[in-house]
Design a protein around this motif. Structure first.
Motif, PDB file in Angstrom:
ATOM      1  N   PHE A   1       0.857  -1.184   0.000  1.00 41.44           N
ATOM      2  CA  PHE A   1       0.000   0.000   0.000  1.00 41.44           C
ATOM      3  C   PHE A   1       0.893   1.234   0.000  1.00 41.44           C
ATOM      4  CE2 PHE A   1      -2.213  -3.247   2.546  1.00 41.44           C
ATOM      5  CZ  PHE A   1      -3.354  -3.401   1.775  1.00 41.44           C
TER       6      PHE A   1
ATOM      7  N   GLU B   1       7.813  -9.223   9.630  1.00 38.67           N
ATOM      8  CA  GLU B   1       7.464  -8.103   8.753  1.00 38.67           C
ATOM      9  C   GLU B   1       8.708  -7.609   7.990  1.00 38.67           C
ATOM     10  OE1 GLU B   1       4.522  -7.119   8.122  1.00 38.67           O
ATOM     11  OE2 GLU B   1       4.627  -5.058   7.366  1.00 38.67           O
TER      12      GLU B   1
ATOM     13  N   ARG C   1      -7.699  -4.610  14.203  1.00 37.27           N
ATOM     14  CA  ARG C   1      -6.485  -4.522  13.396  1.00 37.27           C
ATOM     15  C   ARG C   1      -6.641  -5.254  12.075  1.00 37.27           C
ATOM     16  NH1 ARG C   1      -2.571  -2.496  16.907  1.00 37.27           N
ATOM     17  NH2 ARG C   1      -0.793  -3.214  15.726  1.00 37.27           N
TER      18      ARG C   1
ATOM     19  N   ASP D   1      -0.124  -7.923  17.291  1.00 43.51           N
ATOM     20  CA  ASP D   1      -0.994  -7.813  16.138  1.00 43.51           C
ATOM     21  C   ASP D   1      -1.706  -9.148  15.937  1.00 43.51           C
ATOM     22  OD1 ASP D   1      -1.665  -5.897  14.309  1.00 43.51           O
ATOM     23  OD2 ASP D   1      -0.109  -6.397  12.868  1.00 43.51           O
TER      24      ASP D   1
ATOM     25  N   VAL E   1      -1.573   3.774  18.227  1.00 48.42           N
ATOM     26  CA  VAL E   1      -1.570   2.355  17.874  1.00 48.42           C
ATOM     27  C   VAL E   1      -2.139   2.179  16.468  1.00 48.42           C
ATOM     28  CG1 VAL E   1      -1.614   1.245  20.103  1.00 48.42           C
ATOM     29  CG2 VAL E   1      -3.719   2.181  19.200  1.00 48.42           C
TER      30      VAL E   1
ATOM     31  N   SER F   1      -0.830   3.173  13.675  1.00 44.85           N
ATOM     32  CA  SER F   1      -0.565   4.268  12.741  1.00 44.85           C
ATOM     33  C   SER F   1       0.531   3.903  11.735  1.00 44.85           C
ATOM     34  CB  SER F   1      -0.185   5.540  13.501  1.00 44.85           C
ATOM     35  OG  SER F   1       0.962   5.307  14.290  1.00 44.85           O
ATOM     36  N   GLY F   2       1.176   2.758  11.930  1.00 45.67           N
ATOM     37  CA  GLY F   2       2.138   2.303  10.926  1.00 45.67           C
ATOM     38  C   GLY F   2       3.575   2.728  11.170  1.00 45.67           C
ATOM     39  N   LYS F   3       3.989   2.680  12.436  1.00 46.31           N
ATOM     40  CA  LYS F   3       5.356   3.074  12.759  1.00 46.31           C
ATOM     41  C   LYS F   3       6.382   2.105  12.180  1.00 46.31           C
ATOM     42  CE  LYS F   3       4.340   3.226  17.173  1.00 46.31           C
ATOM     43  NZ  LYS F   3       2.870   3.224  17.119  1.00 46.31           N
TER      44      LYS F   3
ATOM     45  N   PRO G   1      -3.591   4.514   8.504  1.00 52.73           N
ATOM     46  CA  PRO G   1      -3.687   3.931   7.170  1.00 52.73           C
ATOM     47  C   PRO G   1      -5.166   3.796   6.798  1.00 52.73           C
ATOM     48  CG  PRO G   1      -2.159   2.679   8.519  1.00 52.73           C
ATOM     49  CD  PRO G   1      -2.805   3.686   9.418  1.00 52.73           C
TER      50      PRO G   1
ATOM     51  N   TRP H   1       6.686   0.519   9.387  1.00 57.47           N
ATOM     52  CA  TRP H   1       7.197   0.764   8.033  1.00 57.47           C
ATOM     53  C   TRP H   1       8.182   1.928   8.001  1.00 57.47           C
ATOM     54  CZ3 TRP H   1       2.440  -0.001   4.233  1.00 57.47           C
ATOM     55  CH2 TRP H   1       2.065  -1.346   4.264  1.00 57.47           C
TER      56      TRP H   1
ATOM     57  N   LEU I   1       2.397   4.722   1.333  1.00 58.04           N
ATOM     58  CA  LEU I   1       2.568   5.283   2.672  1.00 58.04           C
ATOM     59  C   LEU I   1       1.550   6.399   2.878  1.00 58.04           C
ATOM     60  CD1 LEU I   1       6.478   5.565   2.822  1.00 58.04           C
ATOM     61  CD2 LEU I   1       5.051   3.912   4.046  1.00 58.04           C
TER      62      LEU I   1
ATOM     63  N   ARG J   1      -9.196   1.189   7.673  1.00 58.67           N
ATOM     64  CA  ARG J   1      -9.416   0.676   9.022  1.00 58.67           C
ATOM     65  C   ARG J   1     -10.871   0.830   9.413  1.00 58.67           C
ATOM     66  NH1 ARG J   1      -4.775   0.557  11.774  1.00 58.67           N
ATOM     67  NH2 ARG J   1      -3.706  -0.535  10.172  1.00 58.67           N
TER      68      ARG J   1
HETATM   69  P1  ADP Z   1       2.027   0.630  15.022  1.00 57.99           P
HETATM   70  O1  ADP Z   1       2.269   2.070  14.718  1.00 57.99           O
HETATM   71  O2  ADP Z   1       0.974   0.433  16.037  1.00 57.99           O
HETATM   72  O3  ADP Z   1       3.309  -0.109  15.343  1.00 57.99           O
HETATM   73  P2  ADP Z   1       2.055  -1.064  12.740  1.00 57.99           P
HETATM   74  O4  ADP Z   1       3.320  -0.601  12.183  1.00 57.99           O
HETATM   75  O5  ADP Z   1       2.052  -2.390  13.444  1.00 57.99           O
HETATM   76  O6  ADP Z   1       1.422   0.027  13.687  1.00 57.99           O
HETATM   77  O7  ADP Z   1       0.967  -1.062  11.576  1.00 57.99           O
HETATM   78  C1  ADP Z   1      -0.351  -1.505  11.806  1.00 57.99           C
HETATM   79  C2  ADP Z   1      -0.879  -2.215  10.589  1.00 57.99           C
HETATM   80  O8  ADP Z   1      -1.092  -1.306   9.511  1.00 57.99           O
HETATM   81  C3  ADP Z   1       0.056  -3.287  10.082  1.00 57.99           C
HETATM   82  O9  ADP Z   1      -0.703  -4.424   9.755  1.00 57.99           O
HETATM   83  C4  ADP Z   1       0.667  -2.645   8.823  1.00 57.99           C
HETATM   84  O10 ADP Z   1       1.011  -3.623   7.873  1.00 57.99           O
HETATM   85  C5  ADP Z   1      -0.444  -1.759   8.318  1.00 57.99           C
HETATM   86  N1  ADP Z   1       0.002  -0.561   7.614  1.00 57.99           N
HETATM   87  C6  ADP Z   1       1.044   0.237   7.926  1.00 57.99           C
HETATM   88  N2  ADP Z   1       1.144   1.272   7.074  1.00 57.99           N
HETATM   89  C7  ADP Z   1       0.142   1.144   6.189  1.00 57.99           C
HETATM   90  C8  ADP Z   1      -0.298   1.913   5.040  1.00 57.99           C
HETATM   91  N3  ADP Z   1       0.328   3.026   4.657  1.00 57.99           N
HETATM   92  N4  ADP Z   1      -1.379   1.466   4.372  1.00 57.99           N
HETATM   93  C9  ADP Z   1      -2.020   0.356   4.751  1.00 57.99           C
HETATM   94  N5  ADP Z   1      -1.664  -0.409   5.810  1.00 57.99           N
HETATM   95  C10 ADP Z   1      -0.593  -0.017   6.524  1.00 57.99           C
END
Ligand code: ADP
Ligand code: MG
Length: 687
Positions: A259, A328, A579, A550, A290, A292-294, A440, A296, A261, A443
């Motif tokens: 997906f 991951e 999630r 997760d 929580v 929010s996609g940290k 993202p 990546w 960013l 949700r």
């Molecule tokens: P946290 O910030 O709580 O650590 P995560 O990094 O675990 O969050 O991400 C939560 C979920 O969202 C994961 O399953 C991840 O693959 C998904 N995700 C992260 N970034 C995106 C995005 N830009 N678009 C869609 N899904 C995303």
């Protein structure tokens, strides 16, 4: 034993306090009290007000302390092994009241006609009854404020009080000053010794205020001293070589993701990149709610460093989280040519040795692990970036131990705690922060409802439907077992142990697991792993459920005694569901619907924005309400309260910054003890 210097109190075991033998030593250890120093700094969680008050001012059932005279003979009744002792007493020479003592039959002989008592208990003005919880004979002066300590099974708050009294009498004089003299004078602070004594045994409100002010300042100051020293060292550090991240790296990375960013992720990546290619070591906090996609963003940083020829270490607080990140990272980065390894306490010795060899040789680009990364035998060829997930779970020293395996390595700290801006500033001053304030897309919202205990059957029914559909359920309790924790406040909320039994009955045919903080780490991991694997359908737990975990298949979260948690904490717990692709729901079980408690809970039903919730929490929480700050993601302080002592933190921050900037601090013997404190933490980077 007299004349023990205070630095030695940390080495005096509690068994040297009169009356503490091996049994009590074991019980104290459960409360993390091992030394006399621990004991003296184990402060009450609250005080019971035992100042007598006139009965006619009591219009609703309430806890009171009164002076009373027994009239006539008391009456004792048994029901099985339980007893009730009743006596007619005259309060303040005016009101006739029935006093009752439960299971204290041994007091009978002491309650003769005309006996004067000072009693504390719950008074019901309609029935004119007083259920006595504390009795003193002779009406004279008793303590106005009685400390209540966090207790444990087998060691009551009054036993702890007695032990601390003895420790104070014997060792109190040996507590010495920890703050620089000039600060004590400038802010007219009480001495450390005087403040500690007053924390336990205040004579009045002013005593408590002064003791609190003094110790909160000290605590904040020492915290800030570490932070500011780190910053000062960075500012004066030699320039580090810039990393050369190739032009195409970012596009290559984003193209490999399933997906796009989010804008917030893009911004955080940009901010991180500009630090990475700079000539100063990065110290950046990546903050995001929580989900929010940290992760990546962290993976991007690791990829950028890899492309520049450096190595990255990514440390998580538990094996489960480390494994999750490893999966991951492997999925996203392996195809891009990044060599990823996992190193935890579970890694077999032979494999570990092999990984260590490759790390030292530079043929691993990204290693993900737990504290296992910190040991001395973990060496890197070219460590350029250190990242920590759930950063508050690591002490400053642990973070630095990892960082110091590289030469001025960059540091990126991930945190799920939405720290309100005012608080972040007071805590960290101008620390660099990237914020992910966007979720993202796609949700589904989590439906949040408040249910009273009378509605429990409906909740159970709902849970059964969820289970029948193949989904999983979390059930959270505020305590592990009955009768533990802060005094014995009645809450109506069942404990985790009790709930486990109840859930086994309610969900026959489904497997129910139990998770709590007193289980050994390995066992906790095993339970969490089975839940993640779907082998456990219902997980009953205290708040120890991993913040970052997760489990996409879990869609229902039921939290008992919800009013006992902090809002930020409830929000974190709720973040365990919703999630995956399924509709999710969070049920807050509580009978506290009125007043501030109710309002706090309603904040959660109205919003899923962790930043908003944190701000509201800070507004709504009254002074002294520090239940819930724990585990909220903020640094933990034992005296200072971030919700009420923010101004103190700011002053402490500025004073600490001034001190570390003063060359005298690094030279004069009078600061040696404080410098020592920093040295224990700040080992210079190995060259
Ligand atoms: P946290 O910030 O709580 O650590 P995560 O990094 O675990 O969050 O991400 C939560 C979920 O969202 C994961 O399953 C991840 O693959 C998904 N995700 C992260 N970034 C995106 C995005 N830009 N678009 C869609 N899904 C995303
Ligand atoms: Mg995470």
């Amino acid at each position: 034993m007299n004349g023990v210097p205070s630095e030695h109190l940390e080495q005096v075991p509690v068994t040297l306090v009169p009356g503490v033998g091996h049994v009590k030593q074991g019980l104290l250890a459960e409360l993390d009290i091992y030394t006399v120093d621990d004991l003296l700094h184990y402060f009450p969680v609250r005080f019971e007000d035992r100042r007598p008050r006139p009965l006619e001012t009591v219009t609703e059932p309430a806890q009171v302390t009164v002076l009373a005279t027994v009239e006539g003979a008391p009456e004792l009744r048994w029901r099985g092994r339980k007893s009730v002792l009743r006596a007619r007493v005259r309060v303040d020479h005016r009101h006739l009241v029935t006093a009752m003592w439960f299971n204290q039959h041994y007091l009978r002989g002491r309650l003769g006609d005309g006996r004067v008592l000072r009693v504390t208990g719950r008074y019901d003005p309609d029935r004119r009854t007083l259920v006595v919880s504390h009795t003193e004979f002779g009406g004279a002066e008793g303590a106005a404020f009685v400390p209540v300590y966090r207790s444990t099974k087998g060691l009551s708050t009054s036993q702890i009080q007695q032990i601390i009294d003895k420790a104070l009498a014997r060792y109190g004089h040996a507590l010495s000053e920890r703050l620089p003299r000039e600060l004590v004078d400038k802010y007219r602070l009480w001495s450390h010794r005087r403040a500690v004594a007053a924390m336990h045994r205040p004579l009045g409100d002013e005593d408590r205020r002064q003791a609190h002010r003094r110790l909160a300042f000290e605590e904040f100051f020492l915290f800030q001293l570490q932070l500011q020293a780190l910053r000062a060292r960075r500012a004066h550090s030699e320039q580090r070589p810039k990393l050369a991240v190739p032009e195409d790296a970012f596009e290559t990375f984003t193209a490999s993701l399933p997906f796009p960013l989010t804008n917030a992720q893009l911004r955080a990546c940009r901010e991180t990149t500009s630090d990475l290619v700079g000539d100063r070591p990065m110290v950046r906090l990546l903050q995001g709610d929580v989900g929010s996609g940290k992760t990546w963003v962290a993976l991007w940083a690791a990829y950028a460093v890899t492309r520049a020829g450096g190595q990255t270490a990514f440390m998580a607080p538990t094996e489960i989280l480390a494994e999750q990140h490893h999966r991951e990272a492997h999925r996203r980065l392996q195809t891009l040519g990044v060599r990823v390894e996992l190193l935890t306490g579970r890694t077999p010795a032979k494999e570990r040795a092999a990984i260590l060899g490759r790390l030292a040789a530079g043929s691993v680009d990204l290693v993900i692990g737990t504290h296992a990364l910190l040991t001395a035998d973990v060496r890197f060829a070219r460590l350029e970036l250190v990242m920590t997930d759930e950063q508050h779970r690591f002490g400053v020293s642990q973070r630095n131990a990892l960082r110091d395996k590289g030469r001025w390595a960059h540091v990126l700290m991930l945190s799920a705690t939405p720290i309100p801006r005012t608080l972040a500033l007071a805590l960290y001053g101008d620390l660099d922060v990237s914020v992910l304030d966007e979720r993202p897309p796609g949700r589904k919202p989590i439906r949040t409802v408040i249910c009273g205990y009378s509605e429990e059957p409906k909740v159970i029914l709902r849970a059964r439907q969820v289970l029948a559909a193949g989904r999983q359920v979390y059930v959270v309790a505020p305590l592990i077992e009955e009768g533990e924790g802060e005094g014995d406040r009645a809450t109506g909320a069942p404990s985790a142990v009790e709930l486990e039994a109840r859930m086994r009955d309610a969900f026959a045919g489904f497997s129910v697991g139990l998770l709590h903080g007193r289980m050994p780490g390995q066992e906790k991991d095993a339970v969490m792993r089975s839940f993640a694997a779907g082998e456990i359908a219902v997980l009953v737990s205290t708040t120890v459920i991993e913040v970052g975990i997760d489990v996409l298949n879990a869609t229902l979260m039921v939290i008992y005694g919800a009013e006992r948690f902090g809002l930020a904490q409830l929000h974190q717990l709720r973040g365990r569901v919703g999630r995956g692709a399924y509709e999710s729901c969070c049920v807050l079980m509580s009978d506290a619907r009125q007043g501030v408690s109710g309002e706090r809970l309603r904040t959660l039903t109205a919003s899923e924005d962790g930043f908003y919730i944190a701000e509201r929490d800070l507004e709504l929480r009254g002074p002294g309400e520090f239940l819930g700050v724990r585990q909220s993601g903020l640094p933990e302080f034992s005296v200072g309260d971030l919700t009420t002592d923010l101004r103190v933190m700011e002053v402490a921050r500025d004073e600490a910054a001034r001190l570390v900037a003063d060359p005298d601090f690094w030279l004069l013997p009078k600061y040696a003890a404080l410098r020592q404190l920093l040295e224990d933490i700040e080992t210079p980077p190995s060259v």
